[in-house]
Design an enzyme around this catalytic site. Structure first.
Site, PDB file in Angstrom:
ATOM      1  N   SER A 148       0.715  -1.128  -0.062  1.00  0.00           N
ATOM      2  CA  SER A 148      -0.007  -0.036  -0.080  1.00  0.00           C
ATOM      3  C   SER A 148       0.759   1.184  -0.121  1.00  0.00           C
ATOM      4  O   SER A 148       1.855   1.428  -0.986  1.00  0.00           O
ATOM      5  CB  SER A 148      -0.922   0.012   1.278  1.00  0.00           C
ATOM      6  OG  SER A 148      -1.997   0.986   1.117  1.00  0.00           O
TER       7      SER A 148
ATOM      8  N   HIS B  26      -7.906  -4.982  -1.018  1.00  0.00           N
ATOM      9  CA  HIS B  26      -6.586  -4.542  -0.556  1.00  0.00           C
ATOM     10  C   HIS B  26      -6.354  -5.012   0.782  1.00  0.00           C
ATOM     11  O   HIS B  26      -5.054  -5.115   0.667  1.00  0.00           O
ATOM     12  CB  HIS B  26      -6.999  -2.751  -0.471  1.00  0.00           C
ATOM     13  CG  HIS B  26      -5.760  -1.969   0.004  1.00  0.00           C
ATOM     14  ND1 HIS B  26      -4.869  -1.878  -1.096  1.00  0.00           N
ATOM     15  CD2 HIS B  26      -5.348  -1.591   1.088  1.00  0.00           C
ATOM     16  CE1 HIS B  26      -3.791  -1.081  -0.662  1.00  0.00           C
ATOM     17  NE2 HIS B  26      -4.206  -0.804   0.746  1.00  0.00           N
TER      18      HIS B  26
END
Length: 676
Positions: free
Chosen positions: A535, A650
């Protein structure tokens, strides 16, 4: 920086051409990594660890039941189950299934995974289930009865979206809808707050707040104090770090609370709002420093603020990480030089007073659960070389913690040491980092070393137990390091803000300084040094690779941000303008372009063979960041590996088999690049 982008076509989420490109890249990478003879045994070993029944089943206690989410070979999507404390203590495995995700997915022919379970505090057998197809952030929410083991007929149900749904009472919920485009902010999050009563159609719901579309997000929830006094909060976030809190009265009128915009309400206890400051605050002739934890008296009926008391003011190398309000106390996890310690406070008259507690202070303490209307605290403790334990303590009593579970050791730690070292950043700042190494390391620069980092959003990197990397990396001769660089939350708001916005490159400089320190000390060399991050950490390692390709021979770049000139146009990117800056601002755009990994790829550089990973179901950081980076590298004659999974999103919300395969693939890549 020119706006022409020949790889923008890879931003499509439904193009057959993009799907073919992804399939070709996946096949090419799997032909190298999955075909390695080490891949299958590794994946099997990791899967066995994940499914080991000796692993700690963490839980949440509600009305005497301990609830746990569990995945295994029989239930790859998982079951929500419960048992009693006595059965848990006896380790009888006497679990009662109350929700079977595999059965639900099969019955509805939907790729359901569990995103969350919200029990209604006063009647916890009623829950709001958040179900995600394939692991995305967007979910559907439905009311479920755990006793009947069925969805509630005519109960609350909301369509697919990045909605925020929260109980107000058993017969009403706060709804921040995100299932239609007009309900969304520019960042893709809900910007409206509604109150919906049981049995009402949506057209009868009461609107409470509507933000402009340039705002970031709206949310609402109810605090229940120890005596069941309710305090309703509506939150209006202008940006990631700036917000206004409103008190919601019984007649649905909103009153803005005069708190600083960069502050967080952590709890409501004994008539006090527990507030953490991200900026300095001067009010009523008093000054409170950023990072301070305050108790602000606030009337539950009117929202009127009263006296302000300092609960904890962190020192230079401290920060407040987490707060939990118990029946009579406050439990505060403080990071002290990147190690956890618990601060406990008791209400005495009109004041909060600190008192001693027996918890350890050398590793990572995490709250596991705090049952409502009790002073019980369930917590875990671990460090790099100490397996996690689950403990139960009554903070109101002078008794030692009870050990409920101890995770089995994944490897023999006796031959290793974990230490905290310091590197020096270009501006002279001491940057701490952890290193886990063989006790008899020769310091001849030969050790395969993996350096992990994040450095953003005020998130600290902590010394967690190495349950998979212990046996699969340390015992194979590897060294592991974690960098506590600026941008993170290790030392509070100032440490974060030092690398925020146009100062972002500070975190990259810190990370490179740690890498250079590892080499200078004789731990490793560029041929044996790899970096990993996900990320924002993917942005970190992408920037490190393009800035200093000479330093590394492996880069694991997971669900990353990489195109920093278009990140605000991709999925939730606009919500991070506070963190990175707005590329539409000309001055900020110059800073972003100067480090944006996608724009810094050069044809004349020699980059390590990097591994980029993403997910088709990632609706937070667009998979195009990783796709476009691989295409840009190829455009300039550089090779790279790429994997895009169909599920997981994610946060990697998927089955254990996929989780094991993904980690095994990373390890095989690291072996090939750093050990072979």
């Amino acid at each position: 920086m020119p706006d022409h982008d020949p790889h923008r076509w890879l931003e499509s989420l439904d193009s057959p051409d993009v799907a073919r490109w992804v399939d070709e890249q996946n096949a090419r990478t799997r032909a190298q990594l999955d075909a390695d003879p080490r891949f299958v045994p590794l994946a099997e070993d990791i899967l066995a660890t994940l499914r080991d029944t000796r692993q700690i089943p963490f839980f949440a206690e509600h009305a005497g039941w301990l609830y746990n989410f569990h995945q295994d070979e029989t239930h790859p999507r998982g079951i929500y189950r419960r048992t009693t404390l006595d059965a848990y203590r006896a380790n009888t495995q006497d679990w009662q299934t109350v929700l079977d995700l595999d059965a639900l997915a099969a019955a509805e022919v939907v790729d359901w995974y569990l995103d969350g379970v919200s029990h209604y505090t006063l009647q916890p057998s009623r829950v709001l289930l958040s179900l995600t197809p394939g692991g995305s952030d967007a979910t559907v929410t439905r009311e479920y009865d755990l006793e009947a083991q069925a969805f509630v007929a005519g109960g609350f149900a909301f369509p697919y979206g990045k909605n925020h749904i929260a109980w107000r009472d058993l017969d009403s919920v706060f709804v921040c809808p995100a299932w239609e485009d007009e309900q969304l902010s520019r960042a893709g999050y809900p910007r409206e707050v509604w109150l919906l009563e049981r049995g009402q159609g949506w057209d009868a719901a009461v609107p409470l707040l509507k933000l402009p579309d340039e705002a970031m997000m709206a949310a609402a929830w109810r605090f229940l104090d120890a005596d069941a006094t309710s305090f309703d909060i509506v939150e209006a976030s202008d940006s990631f770090y700036s917000k206004t809190y409103y008190h919601l009265a019984a007649d649905c009128t909103l009153t803005a609370l005069p708190l600083p915009p960069k502050s967080e309400i952590e709890a409501y206890s004994h008539g006090d709002l527990i507030v953490k400051l991200a900026d300095d605050w001067s009010v009523h002739g008093q000054h409170y420093a950023a990072g301070t934890l305050l108790a602000v008296a606030c009337d539950a009926a009117s929202g009127q603020l009263g006296r302000i008391a300092v609960l904890f003011e962190p020192g230079e190398r401290q920060s407040v990480e987490m707060v939990e309000a118990t029946l009579n106390l406050l439990a505060v996890i403080v990071l002290d030089n990147v190690k956890s310690r618990l601060v406990t406070l008791r209400r005495v008259g009109d004041e909060w007073q600190e008192f001693a507690n027996p918890l350890p202070q050398d590793g990572v303490i995490e709250f596991a659960d705090q049952p409502w209307q009790s002073d019980l605290l369930y917590y875990s403790y671990s460090d790099f070389l100490t397996p996690a334990g689950l403990y139960r303590i009554d903070l109101a009593r002078d008794t030692a913690p009870e050990v409920l579970r101890q995770q089995p050791a994944a490897f023999d730690a006796s031959g290793f040491v974990a230490e905290q070292w310091y590197a020096t950043a270009p501006d002279g700042t001491a940057i701490p980092y952890f290193i886990v190494r063989p006790r008899e390391l020769p310091f001849d620069g030969s050790a395969p070393t993996l350096l992990y980092g994040y450095g953003g959003f005020e998130v600290p990197m902590m010394p967690y137990y190495m349950d998979n990397f212990g046996p699969q990396w340390l015992e194979k001769g590897g060294v592991f390091a974690v960098a506590n660089i600026r941008g993170g939350g290790e030392f509070g708001p100032a440490w974060h803000q030092a690398a925020q916005g146009v100062k972002r490159a500070v975190s990259f400089d810190d990370f490179v300084a740690v890498a250079e320190d590892l080499i200078a000390r004789g731990v490793t060399c560029p041929r044996r040094l790899g970096i990993e991050g996900g990320s924002n950490g993917g942005l970190l390692v992408g920037a490190a690779m393009t800035r200093r390709p000479d330093l590394f021979n492996a880069v694991v770049c997971e669900v990353p941000l990489l195109d920093m000139l278009r990140y605000t146009e991709l999925l939730a990117g606009a919500s991070w303008i506070d963190e990175y800056g707005d590329p539409e601002d000309p001055e900020t755009r110059v800073h972003l372009a100067a480090y944006s990994p996608y724009h810094q790829v050069r044809p004349d550089a020699r980059y390590p063979l990097a591994l980029f990973t993403t997910s088709a179901k990632d609706d937070r950081v667009h998979p195009a960041h990783a796709r476009k980076m691989v295409a840009r590298l190829a455009e300039h004659g550089h090779d790279a590996l790429f994997i895009e999974t169909d599920a997981g999103g994610h946060s990697g919300n998927t089955g254990q088999q996929q989780t094991a395969a993904e980690l095994a693939r990373v390890l095989v890549y690291l072996y090939r690049q750093l050990m072979d």
